[in-house]
Motif scaffolding. Structure first.
Motif, PDB file in Angstrom:
ATOM      1  N   LEU A  36      86.304 -54.071 -38.269  1.00  0.00           N
ATOM      2  CA  LEU A  36      86.705 -55.474 -38.165  1.00  0.00           C
ATOM      3  C   LEU A  36      87.897 -55.667 -37.228  1.00  0.00           C
ATOM      4  O   LEU A  36      88.091 -56.760 -36.676  1.00  0.00           O
ATOM      5  N   SER A  37      88.683 -54.626 -37.031  1.00  0.00           N
ATOM      6  CA  SER A  37      89.902 -54.740 -36.224  1.00  0.00           C
ATOM      7  C   SER A  37      89.678 -54.493 -34.744  1.00  0.00           C
ATOM      8  O   SER A  37      90.615 -54.661 -33.955  1.00  0.00           O
ATOM      9  N   VAL A  38      88.468 -54.088 -34.335  1.00  0.00           N
ATOM     10  CA  VAL A  38      88.216 -53.777 -32.919  1.00  0.00           C
ATOM     11  C   VAL A  38      88.506 -54.972 -32.004  1.00  0.00           C
ATOM     12  O   VAL A  38      89.148 -54.809 -30.961  1.00  0.00           O
ATOM     13  N   VAL A  54      80.429 -62.581 -43.592  1.00  0.00           N
ATOM     14  CA  VAL A  54      81.190 -63.696 -43.014  1.00  0.00           C
ATOM     15  C   VAL A  54      82.242 -63.168 -42.042  1.00  0.00           C
ATOM     16  O   VAL A  54      82.416 -63.702 -40.930  1.00  0.00           O
ATOM     17  N   ALA A  55      82.944 -62.127 -42.442  1.00  0.00           N
ATOM     18  CA  ALA A  55      83.985 -61.566 -41.580  1.00  0.00           C
ATOM     19  C   ALA A  55      83.385 -60.997 -40.297  1.00  0.00           C
ATOM     20  O   ALA A  55      83.949 -61.163 -39.201  1.00  0.00           O
ATOM     21  N   LEU A  56      82.246 -60.319 -40.405  1.00  0.00           N
ATOM     22  CA  LEU A  56      81.602 -59.758 -39.215  1.00  0.00           C
ATOM     23  C   LEU A  56      81.153 -60.850 -38.255  1.00  0.00           C
ATOM     24  O   LEU A  56      81.275 -60.704 -37.036  1.00  0.00           O
ATOM     25  N   VAL A 102      90.835 -62.370 -36.634  1.00  0.00           N
ATOM     26  CA  VAL A 102      90.588 -61.003 -37.107  1.00  0.00           C
ATOM     27  C   VAL A 102      91.479 -60.684 -38.296  1.00  0.00           C
ATOM     28  O   VAL A 102      91.043 -60.079 -39.287  1.00  0.00           O
ATOM     29  N   ARG A 103      92.746 -61.069 -38.197  1.00  0.00           N
ATOM     30  CA  ARG A 103      93.674 -60.805 -39.306  1.00  0.00           C
ATOM     31  C   ARG A 103      93.185 -61.462 -40.590  1.00  0.00           C
ATOM     32  O   ARG A 103      93.234 -60.857 -41.676  1.00  0.00           O
ATOM     33  N   TRP A 104      92.703 -62.705 -40.501  1.00  0.00           N
ATOM     34  CA  TRP A 104      92.204 -63.383 -41.689  1.00  0.00           C
ATOM     35  C   TRP A 104      90.942 -62.701 -42.212  1.00  0.00           C
ATOM     36  O   TRP A 104      90.770 -62.542 -43.428  1.00  0.00           O
ATOM     37  N   SER A 105      90.067 -62.285 -41.303  1.00  0.00           N
ATOM     38  CA  SER A 105      88.827 -61.605 -41.715  1.00  0.00           C
ATOM     39  C   SER A 105      89.141 -60.299 -42.429  1.00  0.00           C
ATOM     40  O   SER A 105      88.544 -59.981 -43.470  1.00  0.00           O
ATOM     41  N   VAL A 106      90.059 -59.531 -41.870  1.00  0.00           N
ATOM     42  CA  VAL A 106      90.454 -58.275 -42.512  1.00  0.00           C
ATOM     43  C   VAL A 106      91.068 -58.548 -43.881  1.00  0.00           C
ATOM     44  O   VAL A 106      90.818 -57.827 -44.857  1.00  0.00           O
ATOM     45  N   ALA A 107      91.844 -59.624 -43.979  1.00  0.00           N
ATOM     46  CA  ALA A 107      92.512 -59.931 -45.245  1.00  0.00           C
ATOM     47  C   ALA A 107      91.513 -60.264 -46.348  1.00  0.00           C
ATOM     48  O   ALA A 107      91.614 -59.743 -47.464  1.00  0.00           O
ATOM     49  N   ILE A 108      90.531 -61.129 -46.051  1.00  0.00           N
ATOM     50  CA  ILE A 108      89.598 -61.530 -47.112  1.00  0.00           C
ATOM     51  C   ILE A 108      88.741 -60.354 -47.563  1.00  0.00           C
ATOM     52  O   ILE A 108      88.390 -60.242 -48.743  1.00  0.00           O
ATOM     53  N   VAL A 109      88.430 -59.460 -46.622  1.00  0.00           N
ATOM     54  CA  VAL A 109      87.639 -58.286 -46.992  1.00  0.00           C
ATOM     55  C   VAL A 109      88.497 -57.283 -47.756  1.00  0.00           C
ATOM     56  O   VAL A 109      88.078 -56.742 -48.785  1.00  0.00           O
ATOM     57  N   SER A 110      89.705 -57.034 -47.273  1.00  0.00           N
ATOM     58  CA  SER A 110      90.575 -56.048 -47.912  1.00  0.00           C
ATOM     59  C   SER A 110      90.938 -56.456 -49.327  1.00  0.00           C
ATOM     60  O   SER A 110      90.965 -55.623 -50.249  1.00  0.00           O
TER      61      SER A 110
END
Length: 407
Positions: A278-280, A17-19, A308-316
């Motif tokens: 994810l941060s690229v 989902v994040a990707l 991106v910040r939300w995607s990184v957060a849910i994965v992290s």
């Protein structure tokens, strides 16, 4: 299906989902960049001769000014050595200011390279003149397909800019490691006692790494009294675990093993590399803002940054749960990790605010986030956004509750 397997499946689902989300953001900003480059190509196609003429005139003027400056400053430098110019042309009240400006203008480093600089300027001016003459005397537009040229140049430019951002992000692990080492106050030349303590921790990590058959990361130990445990490095073979003396001193032996096993799972799962990928788009968005400084670009970049910040957060956050489960699989002792998390959370609660702010810059890589620092205005809203919506760590109490199901 084991609980660890379910956790990993959940992690891959969140990664997918994040990707998808960050890919859409990346494609959006690449499309905007492509349009901007295509417009620039169109402008060059229409106004090339005018631009060449303007650059030629400016280059010629600058070259003449530079040559005149060399002609004047060479004899001045010969007649008036360093630190004597102000004595000739200024009174005491302004001597220091005149001297600093004079030393900059009459810099020996610049004067010793004036031949190369002047030759470069002359070559540039001659090249601009030749290009202008060719553009004026030939019907070069008839030989160029504008649409194809705009597409090719746009694609090449976008790919080059993207490659530059990706390379910068991928080679930035050394900067992340330096930040963690600064946070833990790792000395360049550790004392004998600190090195002996580091070697003992390294032996623990080596033992745990052999249990899961992964390369043992390098351990560095800092003198900070604030408990810190974090991992840096994109590849297991070159990863580093940064810990502080405060962490080693506050934990029991089994608790320390649990924390080290947790960090080892981060290395095994290549969590730092996943977060970097994810941060690229966010890094690319920042570069676009720096290049164009336009309101519309800032709005677009802000949208991409939030996604991106939300995607990184849910994965992290989920990766922290996976690291906890992996730790239990390695040590077979969930109670030790529960005890370690409780100890670290309590210890950080009693740390001075200055220490916590120093630790906050590396919190995304650490095992426990610093406690929330209350704000005077909109504290609940800020806490919801920073910790619930965009936080890289789940609440420690939630992790402890999950772990207690194993006990």
């Amino acid at each position: 299906m084991s609980q660890l397997t379910r956790f990993r499946l959940g992690l891959w689902l969140r990664m997918a989902v994040a990707l998808i989300l960050v890919t859409l953001g990346q494609l959006t900003i690449l499309a905007v960049e492509f349009v901007i480059v295509a417009i620039c190509v169109l402008y060059l196609y229409l106004e090339l001769e005018t631009l060449l003429a303007i650059f030629f005139v400016f280059g010629l003027v600058f070259t003449c000014v530079y040559a005149g400056w060399i002609a004047v400053t060479k004899p001045i430098r010969r007649l008036y050595p360093n630190r004597t110019l102000s004595d000739r042309i200024a009174h005491d009240g302004v001597a220091d200011a005149v001297e600093s400006v004079g030393e900059w203008l009459l810099s020996s480093q610049v004067l010793t390279k004036w031949q190369k600089s002047l030759a470069t300027l002359l070559t540039l001016v001659v090249g601009l003149f030749v290009a202008f003459a060719v553009a004026e005397s030939t019907n070069w537009r008839a030989a160029i397909n504008l649409q194809q040229t705009a597409v090719v140049v746009g694609v090449l430019a976008v790919l080059a800019l993207l490659a530059r951002v990706v390379y910068g992000e991928w080679t930035d692990d050394a900067a992340a490691l330096r930040e963690l080492e600064d946070s833990a106050r790792v000395p360049a030349d550790p004392a004998v006692e600190l090195e002996a303590q580091r070697a003992a921790v390294q032996a623990r990590v080596d033992r745990l790494a052999r249990q899961v058959d992964v390369p043992s990361p390098t351990v560095v130990l800092g003198t900070s009294s604030t408990p810190i445990a974090a991992t840096a490095g994109y590849r297991p073979t070159s990863s580093t675990v940064v810990i502080s003396r405060g962490l080693v001193d506050v934990l029991e032996a089994d608790e320390l093993d649990a924390v080290l096993a947790h960090e080892l799972v981060h290395v095994q799962n290549r969590d730092a590399a996943a977060v970097t990928i994810l941060s690229v788009p966010a890094a690319y968005a920042w570069k676009m803002v720096e290049r164009y400084e336009h309101g519309a670009i800032m709005i677009l970049a802000g949208t991409v940054l939030a996604a991106v910040r939300w995607s990184v957060a849910i994965v992290s956050r989920y990766r922290e749960y996976c690291a906890d489960e992996g730790c239990v699989a390695i040590t077979g002792d969930p109670a030790s990790l529960v005890s370690a998390l409780e100890t670290l959370d309590t210890e950080l609660e009693h740390r001075p605010a200055a220490d916590l702010r120093h630790h906050d810059s590396s919190a995304a890589f650490s095992i426990v986030p610093p406690p929330w620092e209350e704000h005077r205005f909109f504290d609940r809203t800020r806490k919801f956004i920073d910790r619930k919506l965009l936080g890289t760590h789940p609440p420690t109490e939630n992790r402890i509750e999950r772990l207690r199901t194993h006990v």
